[in-house]
Write an enzyme that holds these catalytic residues in place. Structure first.
Site, PDB file in Angstrom:
ATOM      1  N   GLU A  15       1.562 -22.497 -17.325  1.00 35.59           N
ATOM      2  CA  GLU A  15       0.935 -22.289 -16.024  1.00 35.59           C
ATOM      3  C   GLU A  15       1.660 -21.246 -15.164  1.00 35.59           C
ATOM      4  OE1 GLU A  15      -0.927 -25.798 -14.067  1.00 35.59           O
ATOM      5  OE2 GLU A  15       0.296 -26.932 -15.487  1.00 35.59           O
ATOM      6  N   SER A 141      -3.641 -27.927 -15.418  1.00 37.34           N
ATOM      7  CA  SER A 141      -4.627 -26.843 -15.429  1.00 37.34           C
ATOM      8  C   SER A 141      -5.598 -26.931 -16.596  1.00 37.34           C
ATOM      9  CB  SER A 141      -3.936 -25.467 -15.435  1.00 37.34           C
ATOM     10  OG  SER A 141      -3.328 -25.227 -14.189  1.00 37.34           O
ATOM     11  N   TYR A 210      -9.492 -21.087 -11.635  1.00 38.70           N
ATOM     12  CA  TYR A 210      -8.696 -19.977 -11.116  1.00 38.70           C
ATOM     13  C   TYR A 210      -9.396 -18.625 -11.046  1.00 38.70           C
ATOM     14  CZ  TYR A 210      -5.150 -23.502 -11.790  1.00 38.70           C
ATOM     15  OH  TYR A 210      -4.447 -24.672 -11.729  1.00 38.70           O
ATOM     16  N   ARG A 249      -2.898 -34.845  -4.884  1.00 35.63           N
ATOM     17  CA  ARG A 249      -4.360 -34.761  -5.011  1.00 35.63           C
ATOM     18  C   ARG A 249      -4.804 -35.609  -6.191  1.00 35.63           C
ATOM     19  NH1 ARG A 249      -5.704 -29.961  -7.448  1.00 35.63           N
ATOM     20  NH2 ARG A 249      -6.785 -31.098  -9.092  1.00 35.63           N
ATOM     21  N   ASN A 270      -2.120 -35.293  -9.002  1.00 37.59           N
ATOM     22  CA  ASN A 270      -1.388 -34.024  -9.080  1.00 37.59           C
ATOM     23  C   ASN A 270      -0.352 -33.994  -7.959  1.00 37.59           C
ATOM     24  OD1 ASN A 270      -3.286 -32.343 -11.040  1.00 37.59           O
ATOM     25  ND2 ASN A 270      -4.585 -33.470  -9.615  1.00 37.59           N
ATOM     26  N   GLY A 274      -2.440 -26.889  -6.796  1.00 35.50           N
ATOM     27  CA  GLY A 274      -2.448 -25.434  -6.709  1.00 35.50           C
ATOM     28  C   GLY A 274      -2.618 -24.942  -5.284  1.00 35.50           C
TER      29      GLY A 274
END
Length: 307
Positions: A15, A141, A210, A249, A270, A274
């Protein structure tokens, strides 16, 4: 005196590109908020770099192994540098999808049936009724995630590949139909619930996360009020059960095909969400009245050791 913040980014996990994007976005915003910022591309010499730099706070913008699994957190604890997000134990637990699921279930949060097996065993025959999902135990991810559909005759043969880079043990989890929901927790407050739509993608994978336009974030999610409350309650419960700090999250699937009651299933938590221009938490925070800069400033103010 202006607080000196070292933004840790890059690293050496799969990542790395995501982390560089997150880290630079955070560094730009923190500079705009008036902090003195040093951007640190994390390498194997990170302990020496940080010992020389001695920042007031380390802002952790790393993703994946070493960044969100308790390892860099242990380095920061050893150096006694206050840092953002979750601590050593919570980070390690959340990164391990199996252990996080056990904790969530014990806290009364609904999870999907799952089993942990060697990837080669999973590749030989269906070990669960289709549809199901194969997930690496400790990746982010959506790297290595494979969905096996109802009409798929054979399990994913790429699990036999010598080049498989996501560990020999994998989690096989019942596929949950429905809508993709997520909820951010900031401190002890659950923010709004977001629905993620990914037209043109099989699921919320790396590209949809992304690439610009890869997904759409609907905030607040257009779901019944009682479902919103349940998502928020479960997100807070998962945050507490794992021992998270700062921002986390939680991700869910909500199957409302047969009515509003539906099935709500928690997928994972998470600890290092991000912070790229297309990321969820900045959008959720904005909808809750927190600008990107305010959210990051709050994280810096929340930083500590012994997390």
């Amino acid at each position: 005196m202006t607080k000196h913040v070292a933004v840790l980014m890059g690293g050496f996990s799969s990542e790395r590109p995501v982390s560089l994007s997150s880290g630079n976005a955070c560094a730009d915003a923190l500079e705009a908020e008036g902090f003195r910022v040093t951007r640190v591309d994390v390498g194997r010499d990170i302990m020496t770099v940080l010992a020389d730099l001695r920042p007031d706070v380390a802002f952790n913008a790393l993703h994946g192994p070493f960044g969100e699994d308790g390892k860099i957190q242990g380095v920061l604890e050893y150096l006694e540098i206050p840092y953002t997000h979750s601590g050593v134990l919570a980070s390690a637990l959340a990164m391990d999808k199996v252990k996080a699921k056990i904790l969530a279930k014990a806290a009364g949060i609904p999870v999907a049936e799952a089993k942990v097996l060697d990837r080669r065993v999973v590749a030989e025959k269906h070990v669960m009724a289709t549809p199901y999902v194969v997930k690496p135990i400790a990746e982010g991810s959506s790297f290595g995630v494979l969905i096996v559909r109802e009409d798929q005759a054979h399990p994913p043969q790429q699990l036999f590949d010598a080049e498989w880079a996501f560990g020999d043990m994998v989690m096989v989890e019942r596929f949950v139909h429905g809508r993709e929901l997520t909820c951010a927790v900031m401190g002890d407050v659950a923010l709004g619930v977001c629905e993620i739509t990914t037209e043109g993608h099989a699921f919320y994978n790396y590209e949809s996360k992304y690439l610009p336009g890869g997904s759409q974030h609907v905030i607040p999610a257009q779901i019944p009020a009682h479902v919103t409350r349940r998502v928020q309650e479960y997100s807070l419960a998962a945050h507490a059960a794992v021992g998270c700090r700062g921002v986390s999250r939680s991700d869910f699937r909500y199957d409302d095909r047969f009515g509003e009651g539906g099935e709500l299933i928690w997928l994972e938590i998470n600890t290092q969400p991000g912070m790229t221009p297309t990321s969820l938490v900045p959008d959720i925070g904005q909808a809750a009245g927190h600008s990107f800069g305010e959210l990051l400033s709050w994280l810096v103010g929340d930083a500590s050791c012994d997390r």
